[in-house]
Write an enzyme that holds these catalytic residues in place. Structure first.
Site, PDB file in Angstrom:
ATOM      1  N   GLU A 103      60.263  14.129   5.586  1.00  0.00           N
ATOM      2  CA  GLU A 103      60.060  14.653   6.950  1.00  0.00           C
ATOM      3  C   GLU A 103      59.470  16.063   7.036  1.00  0.00           C
ATOM      4  O   GLU A 103      60.089  16.963   7.599  1.00  0.00           O
ATOM      5  CB  GLU A 103      61.399  14.639   7.704  1.00  0.00           C
ATOM      6  CG  GLU A 103      62.022  13.277   7.814  1.00  0.00           C
ATOM      7  CD  GLU A 103      63.318  13.274   8.606  1.00  0.00           C
ATOM      8  OE1 GLU A 103      63.876  14.354   8.868  1.00  0.00           O
ATOM      9  OE2 GLU A 103      63.777  12.181   8.961  1.00  0.00           O
TER      10      GLU A 103
ATOM     11  N   GLU B 233      64.004   2.777   6.115  1.00  0.00           N
ATOM     12  CA  GLU B 233      65.175   2.989   6.988  1.00  0.00           C
ATOM     13  C   GLU B 233      65.081   2.147   8.254  1.00  0.00           C
ATOM     14  O   GLU B 233      65.415   2.604   9.349  1.00  0.00           O
ATOM     15  CB  GLU B 233      65.294   4.481   7.358  1.00  0.00           C
ATOM     16  CG  GLU B 233      65.315   5.406   6.159  1.00  0.00           C
ATOM     17  CD  GLU B 233      65.493   6.886   6.518  1.00  0.00           C
ATOM     18  OE1 GLU B 233      65.899   7.176   7.653  1.00  0.00           O
ATOM     19  OE2 GLU B 233      65.210   7.727   5.650  1.00  0.00           O
TER      20      GLU B 233
END
Ligand code: GLA
Length: 658
Positions: free
Chosen positions: A355, A480
């Site tokens: 991220e 995810e």
């Protein structure tokens, strides 16, 4: 699912696995604390293991939380009592963590999922919370897990949650606390029940359905994996496991050991421990499930002190040079710790960096993630000035990771500008060598927006990202996956999941793993919008059915069970047929005392419990499975055989009297 795939077949050991499940079933052993004999308790409500409405005036099972807790606990009359006239009152609380605590050892069993429900009243507007205190094995540091909270405005608010704890955990208790003020509390109708288990043993296994395309994995936390029932679900469906939190820097960094080494003059060699992750690692090892490591370098869930001089959270930020050394040694030490204690686990992938981009493809702002910056700021950017820390992270990971472990850059919302930035990043990282192996697409998706169908991303956007990433020549992993939906619009969710899986199947040559972020809806980080494939009771959701529907699949052997003969499954949408589970009268995939009770009820009260009579009736399958002596009848001799089987006096079912 539109894509129909045809593949070769291997073996299944379904009935053996089911009997293992049954043998370890806890119901038989769980004492029913506030009830009479075992049989009375189960006949009344077989799932309740602890219940009190305080009408007997007894609150002695609840105690205050240690000597410094000032709570005074007693039973009082309350004309607003939700049931009867008495409640447990807690006065004199000095701190918000003060309150009544129920020690669970000897009351509940480890590795079992329970549902708790309790009604709590605070004297005025206040957030009340039920929490679990538990100390992991090998540690003397208690952990505190908030299970659920609610707001009381001078009235009783009902709190309900599921929980479990592991066999290795000590000093386990449930307690009621407040967030904010330490005001008086009243508590009523405190009940703990076995959480229902309706796992469909005949449903196809996801890892089989997608077995020749990519791994199908899940993520789990230590508390999520505590119930054996969740372990069974994971073993059946998934061949890749990610630790939800336990391999993140906040859990791996060993601050005491870091400080000790710093005292000796070296503050560039961060020390690590895998103690928090141990239950997950041991589980993966025991059942030979491959693991994705998650995550080495991230702006979140990494303690402030890691970035500061003398490992002091209030100290100065360290220089870029020092942080590079800390980064290299951290990565080196993590791989060394795994090699030392868990070299037999197949860590086939690691997320090296997580991220780093905004949705516009820019580096994050510099700082420490906090409420004020919406947890968006990055301490890595604070020290390096930009995203220049990413390349060295991959260089170090390549240097220290085992050769067959693939390394990923992982991110969310990888559409539009962010996806372009990621493609550019991979080119920069591999400009002078091969350091990055793949791109992780987190894939936290949404089917509805404020209750209305409004998928984000659209399936078209998602396909564009797959197309873009497939052209890099790198591997793709969906790391995810979850897809939220409002108001239980499960048919919409099923269609969306199916469309996304169709896209992934179309790109299967570029994808090595698809991982969903969690097991059952109640355990998800987005539990309020039901984003996963299984309900809280382990039953399959429409989105599960939609992604296995129409795919011809292969049943594979449990790697921990002996190989058995292969068999062919045809169109699987109607689920492969399996053997009868003799003894399982109530069709919950377990054999326990509740089955014996149901058989006796069928025998003594056929108008209520006989097949097809009422909602409590034995099912057709249950009737077949209940006839454990195969004499064509369901009667008390079957109940007796089931009880003898549970006591270990009979080895297998069905049973024929000699
Ligand atoms: C991100 C992280 C995960 C997890 C989820 C939320 O996607 O990569 O590790 O923390 O957020 O649970």
């Amino acid at each position: 699912m539109n894509n129909k795939k045809f593949r070769a077949l291997t073996a299944s050991a379904l009935s053996a696995a089911l009997l293992c499940t049954a043998a370890a079933n806890p119901i038989f052993a769980v004492p029913a604390v506030n009830s009479g004999s075992l049989s009375t308790a189960y006949a009344a409500d077989s799932d309740i293991v602890f219940s009190t409405d305080f009408e007997d005036g007894d609150a002695s099972k609840f105690s205050k939380r240690g000597d410094s807790d000032t709570s005074v606990i007693k039973v009082i009359e309350d004309d607003k009592a939700p049931s009867g006239s008495k409640v447990m009152s807690i006065t004199g609380r000095d701190q918000s963590w003060n309150g009544p605590s129920l020690a669970l050892e000897g009351v509940l069993e480890p590795n079992v999922k329970y549902d708790i429900s309790v009604k709590v009243k605070a004297a005025w507007y206040n957030t009340v919370c039920i929490s679990l205190q538990h100390t992991p094995g090998g540690s003397d540091q208690p952990q505190y897990t908030n299970l659920v909270k609610g707001v009381s405005q001078g009235d009783y608010v009902e709190l309900t949650a599921s929980f479990a704890y592991g066999a290795e955990e000590k000093d386990v208790s449930l307690y009621i606390e407040t967030w904010g003020d330490a005001n008086d509390l009243c508590v009523d109708d405190f009940t703990i029940k076995l959480s229902p288990n309706n796992m469909d043993s005949k449903a196809p296994s996801l890892k089989d359905v997608y077995g020749d395309m990519f791994k199908f994995g899940t993520a789990t936390t230590v508390s999520e994996i505590a119930p054996k029932s969740t372990q069974d679900l994971i073993r059946k469906h998934f061949n890749s496991l990610t630790a939800g939190n336990e391999l993140k820097p906040e859990n791996v960094l060993d601050r005491a050991a870091c400080l000790a080494l710093a005292e000796d003059g070296d503050d560039t060699n961060p020390q690590v421990t895998l103690e928090t992750a141990k239950p997950i690692l041991e589980f993966a090892r025991k059942y030979k499930i491959s693991m994705r490591g998650h995550v080495l370098v991230w702006h979140q869930q990494t303690p402030m002190w890691f970035f500061k001089e003398n490992y002091d959270p209030d100290g100065e930020w360290v220089s870029k040079e020092k942080m590079l050394k800390r980064m290299e040694n951290y990565i080196k030490n993590v791989f060394a710790a795994i090699e030392k204690d868990y070299s037999d686990i197949d860590f086939y992938a690691w997320d090296v960096v997580n991220e780093c981009f905004t949705d516009y493809g820019k580096p994050r702002e510099a700082g420490f993630p906090a409420e004020a910056n919406n947890y968006e700021a990055s301490p890595w950017v604070k020290i390096f000035g930009d995203n220049s820390f990413i390349k060295p992270a991959f260089e170090f990971a390549k240097k220290y990771a085992p050769k067959d472990c693939k390394l990923y850059y992982n991110d969310f919302n990888e559409y539009m500008q962010k996806s372009d930035a990621i493609v550019e990043l991979t080119k920069e990282i591999n400009a002078d060598g091969h350091y990055i192996d793949g791109i992780g697409m987190q894939s936290h998706l949404n089917v509805t927006n404020n209750g209305e169908p409004d998928p984000f991303p659209s399936v078209g956007m998602y396909r564009q990202a797959l197309e873009k990433f497939s052209k890099t020549g790198l591997d793709i992993q969906v790391t995810e996956l979850d897809a939220t939906v409002n108001n239980k619009k499960f048919e919409l969710q099923a269609k969306y999941y199916s469309d996304i899986m169709d896209a992934l199947v179309d790109y299967k040559d570029y994808i090595s793993a698809v991982v969903v972020w969690g097991t059952t809806d109640d355990q998800s980080w987005r539990a309020d919008r039901d984003p996963l494939l299984f309900n809280k009771d382990y039953s399959v959701k429409p989105c599960f059915e939609s992604i296995v529907d129409g795919i011809e699949y292969t049943t594979s052997a449990d790697p921990t069970e002996p190989e058995t003969e292969s068999k062919t499954a045809s169109e699987s949408s109607s689920y492969a047929t399996g053997d009868l589970l003799y003894g399982d009268a109530n069709c919950d995939n377990q054999i326990n005392i509740a089955d014996a009770v149901l058989v006796m009820q069928v025998a003594t009260n056929p108008d209520k419990y006989g097949e097809g009579k009422t909602s409590l009736s034995i099912k057709k399958l249950g009737k077949q499975q209940a006839d454990v002596n195969k004499d064509g009848k369901v009667d008390n001799s079957d109940a007796l055989i089931i009880q003898k089987y549970k006591l270990g006096l009979i080895d297998e079912l069905p049973y024929h009297e000699k």
